[in-house]
Design a protein around this motif. Structure first.
Motif, mmCIF file in Angstrom:
data_model
loop_
_atom_site.group_PDB
_atom_site.id
_atom_site.type_symbol
_atom_site.label_atom_id
_atom_site.label_comp_id
_atom_site.label_asym_id
_atom_site.label_seq_id
_atom_site.Cartn_x
_atom_site.Cartn_y
_atom_site.Cartn_z
ATOM 1 N N ALA A 50 37.447 15.919 12.146
ATOM 2 C CA ALA A 50 38.202 15.294 13.232
ATOM 3 C C ALA A 50 37.271 14.919 14.390
ATOM 4 C CB ALA A 50 39.308 16.221 13.710
ATOM 5 N N LEU A 51 36.294 15.773 14.652
ATOM 6 C CA LEU A 51 35.338 15.471 15.727
ATOM 7 C C LEU A 51 34.475 14.270 15.360
ATOM 8 C CD1 LEU A 51 34.190 16.245 18.492
ATOM 9 C CD2 LEU A 51 32.596 17.739 17.301
ATOM 10 N N ILE A 52 34.039 14.195 14.101
ATOM 11 C CA ILE A 52 33.243 13.060 13.647
ATOM 12 C C ILE A 52 34.054 11.768 13.808
ATOM 13 C CG2 ILE A 52 32.236 11.936 11.606
ATOM 14 C CD1 ILE A 52 31.406 14.781 10.700
ATOM 15 N N LYS A 53 35.319 11.821 13.430
ATOM 16 C CA LYS A 53 36.197 10.653 13.572
ATOM 17 C C LYS A 53 36.370 10.289 15.049
ATOM 18 C CE LYS A 53 40.722 8.947 12.214
ATOM 19 N NZ LYS A 53 42.002 9.266 11.566
ATOM 20 N N MET A 54 36.533 11.309 15.888
ATOM 21 C CA MET A 54 36.700 11.090 17.322
ATOM 22 C C MET A 54 35.460 10.415 17.921
ATOM 23 S SD MET A 54 37.695 14.034 19.972
ATOM 24 C CE MET A 54 37.935 13.727 21.708
ATOM 25 N N LEU A 55 34.289 10.771 17.408
ATOM 26 C CA LEU A 55 33.042 10.194 17.897
ATOM 27 C C LEU A 55 32.792 8.790 17.342
ATOM 28 C CD1 LEU A 55 30.791 13.367 17.694
ATOM 29 C CD2 LEU A 55 31.571 12.212 19.763
ATOM 30 N N GLY A 56 33.632 8.362 16.407
ATOM 31 C CA GLY A 56 33.505 7.016 15.845
ATOM 32 C C GLY A 56 32.527 6.902 14.702
ATOM 33 N N ALA A 57 32.103 8.042 14.170
ATOM 34 C CA ALA A 57 31.193 8.023 13.024
ATOM 35 C C ALA A 57 32.002 8.194 11.747
ATOM 36 C CB ALA A 57 30.174 9.146 13.145
ATOM 37 N N GLU A 58 31.395 7.847 10.630
ATOM 38 C CA GLU A 58 32.072 8.034 9.346
ATOM 39 C C GLU A 58 31.887 9.456 8.863
ATOM 40 O OE1 GLU A 58 30.915 5.201 6.433
ATOM 41 O OE2 GLU A 58 31.205 3.506 7.760
ATOM 42 N N ALA A 88 31.746 21.752 20.090
ATOM 43 C CA ALA A 88 32.325 20.406 20.101
ATOM 44 C C ALA A 88 32.086 19.734 21.447
ATOM 45 C CB ALA A 88 33.820 20.474 19.790
ATOM 46 N N ALA A 89 32.227 20.485 22.524
ATOM 47 C CA ALA A 89 31.997 19.946 23.863
ATOM 48 C C ALA A 89 30.562 19.456 23.994
ATOM 49 C CB ALA A 89 32.315 20.999 24.915
ATOM 50 N N ALA A 90 29.621 20.205 23.440
ATOM 51 C CA ALA A 90 28.213 19.800 23.502
ATOM 52 C C ALA A 90 28.004 18.466 22.785
ATOM 53 C CB ALA A 90 27.326 20.878 22.903
ATOM 54 N N TYR A 91 28.620 18.289 21.620
ATOM 55 C CA TYR A 91 28.520 17.016 20.901
ATOM 56 C C TYR A 91 29.126 15.877 21.710
ATOM 57 C CZ TYR A 91 26.837 18.988 16.488
ATOM 58 O OH TYR A 91 26.083 19.584 15.520
ATOM 59 N N LEU A 92 30.184 16.173 22.456
ATOM 60 C CA LEU A 92 30.851 15.154 23.270
ATOM 61 C C LEU A 92 30.134 14.907 24.593
ATOM 62 C CD1 LEU A 92 34.548 16.258 22.692
ATOM 63 C CD2 LEU A 92 33.464 14.183 21.821
ATOM 64 N N GLY A 93 29.201 15.777 24.940
ATOM 65 C CA GLY A 93 28.464 15.608 26.190
ATOM 66 C C GLY A 93 29.236 16.058 27.411
ATOM 67 N N LEU A 95 41.583 16.926 22.351
ATOM 68 C CA LEU A 95 40.590 17.418 21.399
ATOM 69 C C LEU A 95 41.357 18.111 20.279
ATOM 70 C CD1 LEU A 95 37.557 17.863 20.784
ATOM 71 C CD2 LEU A 95 37.728 20.016 22.030
ATOM 72 N N PRO A 96 41.237 17.622 19.037
ATOM 73 C CA PRO A 96 41.992 18.229 17.941
ATOM 74 C C PRO A 96 41.502 19.647 17.656
ATOM 75 C CG PRO A 96 40.458 16.594 17.100
ATOM 76 C CD PRO A 96 40.377 16.532 18.594
ATOM 77 N N VAL A 97 42.435 20.580 17.584
ATOM 78 C CA VAL A 97 42.072 21.971 17.330
ATOM 79 C C VAL A 97 42.996 22.599 16.294
ATOM 80 C CG1 VAL A 97 41.070 22.374 19.617
ATOM 81 C CG2 VAL A 97 43.485 22.835 19.238
ATOM 82 N N ILE A 98 42.501 23.650 15.694
ATOM 83 C CA ILE A 98 43.282 24.504 14.805
ATOM 84 C C ILE A 98 43.426 25.831 15.534
ATOM 85 C CG2 ILE A 98 43.334 25.714 12.601
ATOM 86 C CD1 ILE A 98 41.432 23.541 11.527
ATOM 87 N N LYS A 99 44.652 26.260 15.754
ATOM 88 C CA LYS A 99 44.884 27.522 16.445
ATOM 89 C C LYS A 99 44.851 28.675 15.453
ATOM 90 C CE LYS A 99 47.440 25.504 20.197
ATOM 91 N NZ LYS A 99 48.584 25.577 21.089
ATOM 92 N N LEU A 100 44.038 29.658 15.743
ATOM 93 C CA LEU A 100 43.911 30.862 14.918
ATOM 94 C C LEU A 100 44.367 32.046 15.761
ATOM 95 C CD1 LEU A 100 40.361 30.134 13.488
ATOM 96 C CD2 LEU A 100 42.538 29.736 12.365
ATOM 97 N N GLY A 101 45.635 32.295 15.749
ATOM 98 C CA GLY A 101 46.168 33.356 16.597
ATOM 99 C C GLY A 101 46.562 32.804 17.956
ATOM 100 N N SER A 102 46.764 33.702 18.903
ATOM 101 C CA SER A 102 47.245 33.274 20.209
ATOM 102 C C SER A 102 46.127 32.755 21.116
ATOM 103 C CB SER A 102 47.970 34.424 20.898
ATOM 104 O OG SER A 102 47.082 35.526 21.068
#
Length: 58
Positions: free
Chosen positions: A49-57, A13-18, A33-40
């Motif tokens: 969510a990343l696509i939406k954050m980048l302003g794309a459909e 995700a960071a790479a997509y965001l530059g 940055l929206p995340v889903i926590k899987l464990g601790s």
């Protein structure tokens, strides 16, 4: 990205965001940055969510 997996690693995700991987994790910790926590320790970024954050459909 749309035809890829439903979630991405924070590094991917960071790479997509530059931004660096470390800054991506900082964004995740701060809630910018929206995340889903899987464990601790493991987190994933929802692709839609990343696509939406980048302003794309989704």
């Amino acid at each position: 990205m749309r035809s890829g997996p439903p979630t991405l690693s924070v590094g991917e995700a960071a790479a997509y965001l530059g931004v660096s991987r470390a800054y991506g994790y900082e964004m995740a910790r701060e809630g910018r940055l929206p995340v889903i926590k899987l464990g601790s320790c493991r987190v994933r970024v929802p692709t839609a969510a990343l696509i939406k954050m980048l302003g794309a459909e989704a």
